[in-house]
Design an enzyme around this catalytic site. Structure first.
Site, mmCIF file in Angstrom:
data_model
loop_
_atom_site.group_PDB
_atom_site.id
_atom_site.type_symbol
_atom_site.label_atom_id
_atom_site.label_comp_id
_atom_site.label_asym_id
_atom_site.label_seq_id
_atom_site.Cartn_x
_atom_site.Cartn_y
_atom_site.Cartn_z
ATOM 1 N N HIS A 49 0.838 -1.198 0.000
ATOM 2 C CA HIS A 49 0.000 0.000 0.000
ATOM 3 C C HIS A 49 0.878 1.254 0.000
ATOM 4 O O HIS A 49 2.087 1.176 0.221
ATOM 5 C CB HIS A 49 -0.953 0.010 1.219
ATOM 6 C CG HIS A 49 -0.275 0.124 2.547
ATOM 7 N ND1 HIS A 49 -0.102 -0.944 3.395
ATOM 8 C CD2 HIS A 49 0.292 1.179 3.178
ATOM 9 C CE1 HIS A 49 0.522 -0.557 4.490
ATOM 10 N NE2 HIS A 49 0.786 0.734 4.382
HETATM 11 P P1 TYD Z 1 -2.213 -3.928 7.793
HETATM 12 O O1 TYD Z 1 -2.541 -2.557 7.286
HETATM 13 O O2 TYD Z 1 -2.777 -5.092 7.073
HETATM 14 O O3 TYD Z 1 -0.636 -4.084 7.860
HETATM 15 P P2 TYD Z 1 0.436 -3.930 6.684
HETATM 16 O O4 TYD Z 1 -0.302 -3.477 5.450
HETATM 17 O O5 TYD Z 1 1.361 -2.851 7.143
HETATM 18 O O6 TYD Z 1 1.100 -5.219 6.521
HETATM 19 O O7 TYD Z 1 -2.629 -3.981 9.322
HETATM 20 C C1 TYD Z 1 -2.924 -5.197 9.991
HETATM 21 C C2 TYD Z 1 -4.078 -4.987 10.955
HETATM 22 O O8 TYD Z 1 -3.723 -4.073 11.990
HETATM 23 C C3 TYD Z 1 -5.318 -4.419 10.275
HETATM 24 O O9 TYD Z 1 -6.433 -5.100 10.830
HETATM 25 C C4 TYD Z 1 -5.347 -2.982 10.709
HETATM 26 C C5 TYD Z 1 -4.652 -2.992 12.048
HETATM 27 N N1 TYD Z 1 -3.908 -1.759 12.353
HETATM 28 C C6 TYD Z 1 -4.363 -0.941 13.360
HETATM 29 O O10 TYD Z 1 -5.383 -1.201 14.012
HETATM 30 N N2 TYD Z 1 -3.642 0.198 13.658
HETATM 31 C C7 TYD Z 1 -2.511 0.520 12.984
HETATM 32 O O11 TYD Z 1 -1.887 1.551 13.299
HETATM 33 C C8 TYD Z 1 -2.056 -0.355 11.922
HETATM 34 C C9 TYD Z 1 -0.819 -0.026 11.136
HETATM 35 C C10 TYD Z 1 -2.789 -1.474 11.638
#
Ligand code: TYD
Length: 142
Positions: A49
């Site tokens: 992303h």
């Molecule tokens: P995700 O965005 O899938 O992680 P990445 O794309 O960086 O690998 O995030 C994983 C989960 O954590 C998703 O359910 C959203 C949650 N999350 C939060 O609640 N707060 C945050 O600050 C972040 C980064 C993720």
């Protein structure tokens, strides 16, 4: 594409090392959120992303991993393997995190609270945003 890597000052003595990070001093923005990833499975790639406005600094405080940054026209892979190094990731930068060592802890300092509406999770939509942004900048320079 310019990659900005911060090298923080460890305060080492015979007890070990300590790194302190202060907003607007060591980190170029107000730190509104900190999160970290650990126990990342073998072969897993995360991220996929970009953000519309969020700025971040990624620090692999234990173990190692690699970050692929893509500004829409160029890609670079940056290894993170030192707990005193921070990789700056601006807005409109596609990122993928991979090659995590089993002991890796990847900590992220973020300029804003979690906001799903700031995410761009579709690569083609990301490219469109980059193009629109470049066109707006070109128009404002005329
Ligand atoms: P995700 O965005 O899938 O992680 P990445 O794309 O960086 O690998 O995030 C994983 C989960 O954590 C998703 O359910 C959203 C949650 N999350 C939060 O609640 N707060 C945050 O600050 C972040 C980064 C993720």
């Amino acid at each position: 594409m310019q990659v900005v890597k911060y090298v923080f000052q460890p305060h080492g003595d015979d007890r070990g090392q300590l790194v302190a990070l202060e907003e607007f001093k060591d980190i170029p923005f107000r730190i509104k959120r900190v999160y970290y990833m650990y126990d990342t499975g073998k072969g897993v790639t995360r991220g996929y992303h970009a953000h519309k406005s969020l700025e971040q600094i990624l620090i692999c405080i234990h173990g190692s991993c690699k970050i692929m940054l893509d500004n829409g026209s160029e890609k670079k892979v940056i290894p993170l393997e030192k707990p005193y190094e921070g990789l700056y990731v601006s807005h409109l930068m596609w990122r993928e995190m991979f090659d995590f060592s089993p002991d890796a802890v990847l900590m992220v300092l973020a300029s804003e609270l979690y906001d799903e509406s700031d995410y761009i999770r579709d690569y083609d939509v990301f490219l469109k945003h980059v193009q629109e942004c470049a066109e707006q900048n070109a128009a404002s320079e005329v």
